[in-house]
Design an enzyme around this catalytic site. Structure first.
Site, PDB file in Angstrom:
ATOM      1  N   HIS A  37       2.292  -6.281   9.256  1.00  0.00           N
ATOM      2  CA  HIS A  37       1.650  -6.181  10.572  1.00  0.00           C
ATOM      3  C   HIS A  37       0.910  -7.482  10.847  1.00  0.00           C
ATOM      4  O   HIS A  37       0.745  -8.313   9.942  1.00  0.00           O
ATOM      5  CB  HIS A  37       0.664  -5.013  10.597  1.00  0.00           C
ATOM      6  CG  HIS A  37      -0.476  -5.224   9.641  1.00  0.00           C
ATOM      7  ND1 HIS A  37      -0.380  -4.904   8.294  1.00  0.00           N
ATOM      8  CD2 HIS A  37      -1.704  -5.759   9.825  1.00  0.00           C
ATOM      9  CE1 HIS A  37      -1.507  -5.237   7.695  1.00  0.00           C
ATOM     10  NE2 HIS A  37      -2.333  -5.760   8.598  1.00  0.00           N
ATOM     11  N   HIS A 121      -1.225 -13.908  11.445  1.00  0.00           N
ATOM     12  CA  HIS A 121      -0.327 -14.027  10.301  1.00  0.00           C
ATOM     13  C   HIS A 121       0.170 -12.649   9.878  1.00  0.00           C
ATOM     14  O   HIS A 121      -0.403 -11.645  10.270  1.00  0.00           O
ATOM     15  CB  HIS A 121      -1.044 -14.701   9.127  1.00  0.00           C
ATOM     16  CG  HIS A 121      -2.170 -13.882   8.594  1.00  0.00           C
ATOM     17  ND1 HIS A 121      -3.426 -13.835   9.201  1.00  0.00           N
ATOM     18  CD2 HIS A 121      -2.241 -13.031   7.531  1.00  0.00           C
ATOM     19  CE1 HIS A 121      -4.208 -13.013   8.521  1.00  0.00           C
ATOM     20  NE2 HIS A 121      -3.507 -12.507   7.505  1.00  0.00           N
TER      21      HIS A 121
END
Length: 189
Positions: A37, A121
């Site tokens: 995620h 990220h």
């Protein structure tokens, strides 16, 4: 008390394209691809009242169009004491705007301000002390060319995390579709 964060889900086809980068690094605890995620706002342990206010705020967030998200490379956090390996995400105006909105909603719900700068990220692995900086640098240099991976974000999610040393499992507690999806479909008629 629930351990919560908001984020963007990574589609399974993108997660599968990241799996070849798993392995080959001593001291890495690899995240399951189903748990990949992009965190927008980490909240940590929160009480039921803050969780309910956060959910209400996210449900009432302003309408936005789906937008492209691009993963563009591999890197690590921690410098000389590496602690995570990740796929970097291009910070677009749409992504920055969404993250800023989640920060405002979290503060209105009663969360303390986030002190860290937003660095979008996808964490691929958590690193322990066995993962020396030289080994991480070697891994990154030998990983090969990272293909640019793009997907369309169509909703944000409120996740809960099992209390652990990090790395999941994560559960989507609620999802918040971007409200302009239907408007675009109606315009095509």
């Amino acid at each position: 008390m629930a351990r919560l964060f908001t984020g963007l889900e990574i589609p399974s086809e993108i997660a599968q394209r990241l799996t070849p980068f798993r392995g080959g690094l001593p001291g890495a605890r690899w995240i399951e691809p189903s748990d990949y995620h992009i965190t927008l706002r980490f909240l940590g342990e929160v009480d039921g009242s803050l969780a309910a206010d956060l959910d209400a705020g996210l449900a009432e967030a302003r309408a936005r169009a789906p937008f492209a998200v691009t993963l563009d490379g591999l890197a690590s956090f921690g410098g000389d004491r590496p602690r995570a390996l990740y796929a970097s995400v291009v910070l677009t105006p749409e992504l920055a705007d969404l993250q800023e909105e989640h920060e405002r909603i979290a503060r209105r719900a009663g969360a303390e301000p986030e002190r860290r700068r937003f660095t979008p990220h996808v964490t691929l692995a958590r690193l322990n002390r066995e993962a020396e900086a030289s080994a991480v640098a070697r891994y990154l240099s030998e990983a090969g060319v990272f293909p640019s991976l793009t997907f369309t974000a169509e909703r944000a999610a409120l996740y809960s995390a099992r209390t652990s040393r990090g790395g999941g499992p994560y559960l989507v507690e609620a999802a918040y579709p971007f409200g302009l999806c239907d408007a675009f479909e109606d315009d095509e008629d």
